[in-house]
Design a protein around this motif. Structure first.
Motif, PDB file in Angstrom:
ATOM      1  N   SER A  36      -5.563   0.624  -0.813  1.00 18.05           N
ATOM      2  CA  SER A  36      -5.049   1.510   0.169  1.00 18.05           C
ATOM      3  C   SER A  36      -4.443   3.056  -0.358  1.00 18.05           C
ATOM      4  CB  SER A  36      -3.523   0.664   0.698  1.00 18.05           C
ATOM      5  OG  SER A  36      -2.905   0.611  -0.611  1.00 18.05           O
ATOM      6  N   THR A  37      -4.560   3.299  -1.484  1.00 13.90           N
ATOM      7  CA  THR A  37      -4.218   4.682  -2.021  1.00 13.90           C
ATOM      8  C   THR A  37      -5.427   5.342  -2.082  1.00 13.90           C
ATOM      9  OG1 THR A  37      -3.976   3.510  -4.341  1.00 13.90           O
ATOM     10  CG2 THR A  37      -2.095   3.695  -3.107  1.00 13.90           C
ATOM     11  N   SER A  66      -4.929   0.465   4.256  1.00 16.33           N
ATOM     12  CA  SER A  66      -3.977   1.719   4.250  1.00 16.33           C
ATOM     13  C   SER A  66      -2.957   1.675   5.440  1.00 16.33           C
ATOM     14  CB  SER A  66      -4.676   3.179   4.114  1.00 16.33           C
ATOM     15  OG  SER A  66      -5.189   3.241   5.354  1.00 16.33           O
TER      16      SER A  66
END
Length: 221
Positions: A36-37, A66
């Motif tokens: 997600s990052t 995300s």
């Protein structure tokens, strides 16, 4: 946009209670954070979590990681219905691919990571597996067996790669942490491959070896 869907089919039967299910639940936040990052990875992939025991259930419908705060946890209890897992996966893939295409995306063949610590408790699972693998949207299946799972069965489930826990060297909990790391690496590397060349020469980047596991040959009858 080009999208590669990943599905995790995880055994939630009673024998997974304790350290095994705890290890998976402990690793899911790490997987979520890693993907997600990373905007490149999150944009190119989607993730779905299916738990199966006596029945299968979609714990996390296909999503851009995300877009969610956390991945739902697994809970152990019940039997081990491989067949319902495969039927549920096929229904999800058919719907998800149609939805992604309707949104204007190009969709790569889905990838399914399958994990079980035992043999199937349903006698007709092979029919559901055949329906899945002979469908238009047949996913690339990477199967992992731990605990009391049998290499022959895990090899039957897989159509891309298969791995069995090395009992003498690692515990099921340790093996599951390595499994989760391998899944994360596969998602990150595959997404990076799509981004690097625009998808023209994309190949699925799945580990050929995984610490704590031995490789099961898919060519032996």
């Amino acid at each position: 946009m080009q999208i590669l869907p990943f599905y995790l089919l995880c055994d939630e039967s009673g024998s997974m209670a304790g350290p095994p299910i705890d290890a998976i639940n402990g690793a899911l936040p790490e997987l979520h954070h890693e993907i997600s990052t990373n905007p490149t990875v999150a944009d190119k992939t989607r993730f779905c979590l299916i738990g199966f025991s006596t029945e299968a259930s979609v714990l996390q419908p296909l999503v851009d990681l995300s877009d969610i705060d956390e991945v739902p946890a697994l809970a152990a209890g019940g039997l081990t219905s491989y067949g319902d897992a495969f039927r549920t996966l096929l229904r999800c893939i058919e719907k998800d691919v149609a939805d992604l295409k309707a949104q204007g995306h190009e969709v790569y063949r889905p990838v399914a990571f399958f994990l079980s610590d035992g043999g199937p408790t349903d006698d007709d699972w092979e029919y559901a597996h055949k329906e899945l693998t002979e469908s238009r949207y047949c996913p690339k299946i990477i199967a992992f067996g731990i605990g009391d799972a049998e290499a022959v069965t895990i090899g039957q489930v897989a159509n891309f790669r298969a791995f069995m826990q090395q009992d003498a060297t690692v515990s099921p909990a340790q093996a599951l942490r390595e499994f989760a790391s391998s899944l994360t690496r596969s998602i990150v590397r595959s997404a990076s491959s799509i981004a690097a060349d625009g998808g023209t020469g994309f190949t699925l980047a799945v580990d050929e070896t995984v610490p704590g596991f031995s490789t099961v040959s898919l060519d032996k009858l």
